[in-house]
Every structure is written in structure tokens, then in C-alpha cells.
Design a protein around this motif. Structure first.
Motif, mmCIF file in Angstrom:
data_model
loop_
_atom_site.group_PDB
_atom_site.id
_atom_site.type_symbol
_atom_site.label_atom_id
_atom_site.label_comp_id
_atom_site.label_asym_id
_atom_site.label_seq_id
_atom_site.Cartn_x
_atom_site.Cartn_y
_atom_site.Cartn_z
ATOM 1 N N GLU A 72 -1.292 -4.933 -10.534
ATOM 2 C CA GLU A 72 -0.732 -3.697 -11.422
ATOM 3 C C GLU A 72 -1.401 -2.389 -11.198
ATOM 4 O O GLU A 72 -0.854 -1.249 -10.946
ATOM 5 N N LEU A 73 -2.830 -2.558 -10.710
ATOM 6 C CA LEU A 73 -3.794 -1.150 -10.335
ATOM 7 C C LEU A 73 -3.031 -0.776 -9.231
ATOM 8 O O LEU A 73 -2.811 0.402 -9.005
ATOM 9 N N LEU A 74 -2.664 -1.743 -7.961
ATOM 10 C CA LEU A 74 -2.285 -1.215 -6.668
ATOM 11 C C LEU A 74 -0.850 -0.417 -6.869
ATOM 12 O O LEU A 74 -0.286 0.462 -6.326
ATOM 13 N N LEU A 75 -0.009 -1.258 -7.815
ATOM 14 C CA LEU A 75 1.378 -0.914 -7.887
ATOM 15 C C LEU A 75 1.268 0.566 -8.522
ATOM 16 O O LEU A 75 1.981 1.622 -8.079
ATOM 17 N N ALA A 76 0.343 0.939 -9.595
ATOM 18 C CA ALA A 76 0.090 2.228 -9.998
ATOM 19 C C ALA A 76 -0.048 3.344 -9.017
ATOM 20 O O ALA A 76 0.411 4.328 -8.967
ATOM 21 N N LEU A 77 -1.088 2.936 -8.172
ATOM 22 C CA LEU A 77 -1.514 3.729 -7.390
ATOM 23 C C LEU A 77 -0.551 3.993 -6.060
ATOM 24 O O LEU A 77 -0.056 5.190 -5.625
ATOM 25 N N SER A 78 0.296 2.914 -5.696
ATOM 26 C CA SER A 78 1.372 2.955 -4.741
ATOM 27 C C SER A 78 2.454 3.860 -5.249
ATOM 28 O O SER A 78 3.159 4.398 -4.441
ATOM 29 N N GLN A 96 5.497 -10.079 -2.221
ATOM 30 C CA GLN A 96 4.639 -9.128 -3.330
ATOM 31 C C GLN A 96 4.274 -7.832 -2.731
ATOM 32 O O GLN A 96 4.362 -6.799 -3.250
ATOM 33 N N ALA A 97 4.131 -7.830 -1.193
ATOM 34 C CA ALA A 97 3.471 -6.594 -0.731
ATOM 35 C C ALA A 97 4.907 -5.513 -0.517
ATOM 36 O O ALA A 97 4.786 -4.304 -0.907
ATOM 37 N N GLU A 98 6.155 -6.165 -0.423
ATOM 38 C CA GLU A 98 7.241 -5.484 -0.522
ATOM 39 C C GLU A 98 7.379 -4.968 -1.784
ATOM 40 O O GLU A 98 7.929 -3.795 -1.901
ATOM 41 N N ALA A 99 7.303 -5.756 -2.862
ATOM 42 C CA ALA A 99 7.422 -5.242 -4.415
ATOM 43 C C ALA A 99 6.484 -4.054 -4.498
ATOM 44 O O ALA A 99 6.579 -3.162 -5.069
ATOM 45 N N GLY A 150 5.627 -1.867 -2.124
ATOM 46 C CA GLY A 150 5.926 -0.783 -1.434
ATOM 47 C C GLY A 150 4.788 -0.736 -0.548
ATOM 48 O O GLY A 150 4.426 0.611 0.069
ATOM 49 N N LEU A 151 3.844 -1.669 -0.142
ATOM 50 C CA LEU A 151 2.850 -1.557 0.801
ATOM 51 C C LEU A 151 3.029 -2.292 1.873
ATOM 52 O O LEU A 151 3.930 -3.424 1.922
ATOM 53 N N THR A 152 2.307 -1.943 3.188
ATOM 54 C CA THR A 152 2.804 -3.019 4.231
ATOM 55 C C THR A 152 1.568 -3.781 4.863
ATOM 56 O O THR A 152 0.541 -3.222 4.509
ATOM 57 N N LEU A 153 1.737 -5.144 5.060
ATOM 58 C CA LEU A 153 0.559 -5.822 5.583
ATOM 59 C C LEU A 153 0.360 -5.487 6.979
ATOM 60 O O LEU A 153 1.286 -5.274 7.787
ATOM 61 N N PRO A 154 -0.782 -5.287 7.332
ATOM 62 C CA PRO A 154 -1.332 -4.904 8.631
ATOM 63 C C PRO A 154 -1.383 -5.796 9.716
ATOM 64 O O PRO A 154 -2.286 -6.086 10.554
ATOM 65 N N ASP A 155 -0.100 -6.503 9.963
ATOM 66 C CA ASP A 155 0.030 -7.235 10.913
ATOM 67 C C ASP A 155 1.474 -7.410 11.405
ATOM 68 O O ASP A 155 2.643 -7.699 10.919
ATOM 69 N N PRO A 156 1.562 -6.679 12.683
ATOM 70 C CA PRO A 156 2.866 -6.391 13.243
ATOM 71 C C PRO A 156 3.608 -7.506 13.804
ATOM 72 O O PRO A 156 4.519 -7.783 14.110
#
Ligand code: BYC
Length: 339
Positions: free
Chosen positions: A180-186, A248-251, A253-259
Motif C-alpha cells: 500500500e505504501l509503494l502504491l501510494a508513492l508509485s 504485483q509489480a505490474e499492479a 506500476g513498477l518494474t522489476l530490475p531483471d531484463p
């Protein structure tokens, strides 16, 4: 387990065939081993090792998060974070108590932590640089912890399994607050979004290392799985965690750092890139960014708390003194008479 109670002598003499067979039958039948049941010495020492490392992780894990209590951006966030850090202390206490049922004392375990003879989780040797790290710890570190710990609720050793049930319930809250914290920041300003992304970039790979070395290098897994202490291998749980995190990362709006993250249709799992195991080994050797600071602060906290332990012990001794109960009754009578 239907109790196989033997005198201490029998246990000290080695592993007699009959109780060992009863122990094996109990494990095969998925029964719980309880403190007074006979158990092989290696089973006992494996449990003490894992439970102590787990307990130490809980109390050392308070440090990176406590770093942000004074700088939480609102009263609500501060109250949540304080409650979470307090929960971690509680988890440590449940686990030290559970370890004590195996005949080891909390003092002994703390001494081993402070002298570097027992480990704590690698993850807590990384710094919390921004407020978003509190969110990343909740989402990723607590998320990894839950993935690893839910199967421990079915661990063959009763006191550990029961402690884990309560811990997992609390960890679920922790994971949600992080999300929830990350979602608010994102969803916030551009700078807030960037801060959330930076935290995820730094915590992703260390979170994958929490599950331990790859299966072919895991010294204890095979034995622990035979004994049903561990129910899944390190790699199985790591894969489960990656599969949970991608959507969850997609929800978020953040990217996981693994190409190299890509869906593998034939495996039914997400493929991911190589983990830097040399970094993991260095952190375990004491060369992580915060190893020294974490242990130093832990030792200081222990020394500073000596007067509290002394006072508690003196109070307990006073109450346990012979005649103490009688004095109290007398006091009460006198009070009643004078009233
Ligand atoms: N960090 O044979 P392996 C939390 C060690 S608390 C450091 O696979 P095993 C939280 C391992 O000990 C998180 N050391 O071992 C708290 C062994 O060394 P020793 C902690 C690690 O035991 C507060 C060697 O590497 N969770 O989440 O079969 C706030 C070989 O490994 C690590 C637990 O402790 C590591 N990451 O499997 C928020 C859960 N990984 O002992 C969150 C319970 C491995 O021979 N523990 N090592 O010197 C377990 O499930 C297992 O012990 C592990 C390792 C999966 C961690």
C-alpha cells in the motif's frame, strides 16, 4: 506424536533403535514432534540452528526499519511502522521461546549472535536509504518471508510450527502495508514514483537471496526436507516468490530490475536472470554494506538493556522467595482490619 518418553540417560547414550523407529514413524505419518518426545541429536541441532537464525533475523530486522520511525511522513505512517517494528520484536520472542523448548537458553543464543557464531538473514545487511525502502521491505522482504514461512506452519516440530502460525498472520499485514505504501508513492508525484522504483531496484535481488543458496549448494535442505522441517527446497520457494511478484509489480506500476524476466509457457513459471551468488557469499562472510553496524548496534542495545534484565530477574526472585505469599496474605488481613 504419541509420546516416546525416555529418561535422559537413554538419549545421552546415542540413538537407540526403538525410539528412532518411533520418531521415523511419526515423521512419516506427518505427526508433530513435541519437546518431551525423543528426537535424534541432529534433528534437535538443525532446529536450534534454523530457529535461532530465524529469531536473530527478526530482532536484527528491526534496525533498518526503525531507522525511519522518526522520519515517517505522517502520524498514520509512523504509528503503522512502530507497530510493525514492535511485531518483529514479538516474533523474535516467540521464536527464542520455541527454541528454549529444545534445551537451549535465550542467553546462549544471543551470545552466539553477538559473537558472530550464529547467522541472521543476509537481507538485513542492506541499508534503508529512503522512505520508499520501508515500502519495499514490506512488499518484497516480508513477501519473501511469508512465502518461506507459510510452509513452516506445517513443520514437524510442534512449537516452531505453532509459533509460525501467529507470525505468518502478522507478516501478512506487514506485506500489505508495504504494498500500500509503494502504491501510494508509485501513484504520487514523479519524484515519489522514482523513489519507489529505486527502492525496488535495490531490494529485488537481495530478496531473492533470502531463500538461501541454490538447491545444489544447499547443505541442509535434503536432510531438513526428510525430517519435514522444510517442506520445499530453496529454489522452489524462490520461484514461487518470483511468480507472485511479477503481477504485483505490474499492479504497482513498477518494474522489476531483471531484463531476463519472461513467462515460460512450458514450465508454467516466470524465468528470471542469474543471481549474484558472490554478493550473497560476501554478505554471509560479514562483508555486506551494514554487517558491522547491525551487530554493533545489537550488542550495544543488549548492554544498555542489562539493567532491565537485572531488575526483572530481581523482581521475579523477590516474588518467588519463600514466605512471600504468606506476607501478602498478612498484609491483606491487616489492611482489611484497619479499614
Ligand atoms: N541469510 O543449507 P542451506 C524475516 C545459510 S526473517 C543468511 O540452504 P537451510 C523478517 C544457512 O544458515 C528472515 N544465511 O540452509 C524479519 C546455512 O549456514 P549454516 C529469516 C543464510 O537452513 C523482520 C548456509 O547458508 N527467515 O523474514 O536449510 C522483518 C546453507 O544454506 C541464508 C528465516 O530464518 C540467508 N538468506 O535454509 C521482516 C526462515 N540462506 O547455518 C522480515 C527460516 C541460507 O550452516 N529459515 N543461509 O552456517 C529457513 O527457512 C532456512 O534456514 C533458510 C536456509 C531457507 C533461510
Amino acid at each position: 506424536m504419541t509420546s516416546v518418553l525416555l529418561g535422559e540417560g537413554a538419549q545421552a547414550a546415542g540413538e537407540p533403535a526403538e525410539p528412532l523407529a518411533a520418531f521415523d514413524r511419526a515423521i512419516a505419518a506427518d505427526e508433530r514432534i513435541e519437546p518431551r518426545d525423543w528426537m535424534p541429536d541432529d534433528y534437535r541441532s538443525t532446529l536450534v540452528r534454523q530457529m535461532a537464525q530465524h529469531a536473530h533475523s527478526e530482532i536484527i530486522g528491526m534496525q533498518p526499519e526503525a531507522n525511519w520511525i522518526t522520519r515517517a511522513p505522517s502520524l498514520r505512517r509512523k504509528a503503522i511502522l512502530m507497530a510493525k517494528v514492535q511485531d518483529e520484536a514479538g516474533h523474535g520472542l516467540y521464536l527464542y521461546s520455541a527454541a528454549e523448548t529444545l534445551g537451549t537458553s535465550r542467553d546462549e543464543l544471543l551470545d552466539k549472535l553477538h559473537s558472530g557464531r550464529q547467522k541472521y538473514s543476509s537481507i538485513f545487511n542492506y541499508p534503508t536509504l529512503t522512505w520508499a525502502d520501508v515500502g519495499a521491505i514490506g512488499w518484497l522482504v516480508d513477501g519473501a518471508a511469508i512465502t518461506n514461512q507459510v510452509p513452516l506452519c506445517r513443520c514437524s516440530y510442534g512449537p516452531y510450527a505453532r509459533a509460525m502460525i501467529r507470525i505468518c498472520k502478522e507478516e501478512s499485514f506487514h506485506q500489505r502495508q508495504g504494498f500500500e505504501l509503494l502504491l501510494a508513492l508509485s501513484r504520487g508525484t514523479e519524484a515519489q514514483h522514482a523513489m519507489a522504483q529505486d527502492a525496488v531496484d535495490r531490494w529485488w535481488w537481495p530478496s531473492l537471496m533470502m531463500f538461501g543458496p541454490p538447491d545444489d549448494e544447499s547443505a541442509h535442505s535434503a536432510r531438513s526436507m526428510e525430517w519435514k522441517i522444510k517442506r520445499h527446497s530453496n529454489d522452489e520457494l524462490r520461484q514461487r516468490f518470483v511468480d507472485i511478484c511479477v503481477p504485483q509489480a505490474e499492479a504497482l506500476g513498477l518494474t522489476l530490475p531483471d531484463p531476463e524476466l519472461s513467462w515460460n509457457e512450458s514450465r508454467g513459471h516466470w524465468d528470471f536472470g542469474p543471481i549474484d551468488w558472490e554478493e550473497f557469499r560476501q554478505v554471509l562472510k560479514g562483508n555486506g554494506p551494514c554487517n558491522e553496524e547491525r551487530l554493533r548496534r545489537r550488542r550495544e542495545a543488549h548492554e544498555n538493556g542489562a539493567w532491565v534484565r537485572d531488575a526483572a530477574a530481581a523482581y521475579a526472585a523477590k516474588n518467588a522467595a519463600p514466605g512471600r505469599g504468606r506476607v501478602r496474605e498478612q498484609d491483606l488481613t491487616e489492611t482489611a482490619v484497619s479499614a
